[in-house]
Write a protein that holds these residues in place. Structure first.
Motif, short mmCIF file in Angstrom:
data_model
loop_
_atom_site.label_atom_id
_atom_site.label_comp_id
_atom_site.label_asym_id
_atom_site.label_seq_id
_atom_site.Cartn_x
_atom_site.Cartn_y
_atom_site.Cartn_z
N GLY A 201 61.69 75.33 74.35
CA GLY A 201 61.42 76.09 75.56
C GLY A 201 60.98 75.15 76.66
O GLY A 201 60.85 73.94 76.46
N GLY A 202 60.78 75.68 77.85
CA GLY A 202 60.40 74.86 78.99
C GLY A 202 61.61 74.09 79.52
O GLY A 202 62.75 74.52 79.35
N PHE A 203 61.35 72.93 80.13
CA PHE A 203 62.45 72.13 80.67
C PHE A 203 62.05 70.68 80.78
O PHE A 203 60.87 70.34 80.79
CB PHE A 203 62.90 72.67 82.04
N VAL A 204 63.06 69.82 80.86
CA VAL A 204 62.88 68.40 81.13
C VAL A 204 63.68 68.12 82.39
O VAL A 204 64.88 68.38 82.44
CB VAL A 204 63.38 67.52 79.96
N LEU A 205 63.02 67.60 83.40
CA LEU A 205 63.66 67.32 84.68
C LEU A 205 63.72 65.81 84.87
O LEU A 205 62.70 65.13 84.77
CB LEU A 205 62.87 67.95 85.83
N ARG A 206 64.93 65.29 85.11
CA ARG A 206 65.09 63.85 85.31
C ARG A 206 65.74 63.62 86.67
O ARG A 206 66.82 64.12 86.95
CB ARG A 206 65.96 63.27 84.19
N ILE A 207 65.06 62.85 87.52
CA ILE A 207 65.58 62.48 88.83
C ILE A 207 65.53 60.96 88.91
O ILE A 207 64.45 60.38 89.00
CB ILE A 207 64.75 63.09 89.98
N GLY A 208 66.68 60.35 88.85
CA GLY A 208 66.73 58.89 88.83
C GLY A 208 65.99 58.38 87.61
O GLY A 208 66.30 58.76 86.49
N ASP A 209 64.97 57.56 87.82
CA ASP A 209 64.20 57.05 86.69
C ASP A 209 62.88 57.80 86.49
O ASP A 209 62.07 57.43 85.66
CB ASP A 209 63.95 55.55 86.84
N LEU A 210 62.69 58.89 87.23
CA LEU A 210 61.52 59.74 87.04
C LEU A 210 61.84 60.86 86.07
O LEU A 210 62.95 61.41 86.08
CB LEU A 210 61.08 60.37 88.37
#
Length: 182
Positions: free
Chosen positions: A149-158
């Motif tokens: 559940g929930g989420f994993v957010l990836r923006i570039g190397d963050l």
């Protein structure tokens, strides 16, 4: 995506030339089509990787599969075939898209969820993403049931990890590292 330095060099050269000639948007559309078709058709990628086949055969096949390529894209395919690098076509396309979007002030935000995104969840995630980056974001969604559940957010190397599995791992680590004595 395999990270190939040669693919990056070809993508940079293609971007530079297309920006000079004003054909970058058309080339981006072609590269998006290349990426989409290559992702959907592993046989095409395997065909292009086959060392037994001639580069001319591979080039002709690419032109038969992608019939609406712009002149810039055709020149890129010709160059890759001439230099015996046509097997890098999908990687060059991915790199080109990334570079062009970065040049345009856009950035990919990849969100991994346990279930497909709803509109309301997408808005929540985009708001969180805007806190992490000032660039114009392009949201890409991946469904991975293993995060529970929930989420994993990836923006570039963050990366912002708000998944249930991450929270459970953190809790497990804290419990195993704490000494409890009676």
């Amino acid at each position: 995506m395999k990270n190939n330095r040669a693919a990056l060099r070809y993508a940079k050269a293609a971007l530079s030339i297309s920006l000079e000639q004003g054909t970058a948007p058309a080339l981006e559309q072609d590269m998006v089509e290349v990426v989409n078709i290559c992702e959907a058709n592993e046989d095409l990628v395997a065909f292009l990787d086959n060392p037994v086949l001639s580069n001319n055969t591979k080039k002709e096949t690419v032109f038969n599969v992608f019939t609406n390529l712009s002149d810039g894209s055709k020149r890129l395919v010709e160059l890759l075939a001439t230099n015996k690098r046509i097997n890098l076509l999908d990687q060059v396309a991915e790199q080109f898209i990334e570079l062009y979007q970065a040049q345009q002030g856009k950035q990919n935000a990849i969100v991994t969820t346990a279930v497909p995104l709803t509109d309301s969840l997408e808005k929540i995630i985009l708001n969180k993403a805007k806190e992490l980056s000032s660039a114009q974001l392009i949201l890409k969604s991946i469904v991975d049931p293993s995060i529970i559940g929930g989420f994993v957010l990836r923006i570039g190397d963050l990366q912002y990890n708000a998944s249930v599995v991450h929270k459970l791992d953190t809790l497990k680590r804290e419990l195993t590292q704490t000494n409890y004595s009676a």
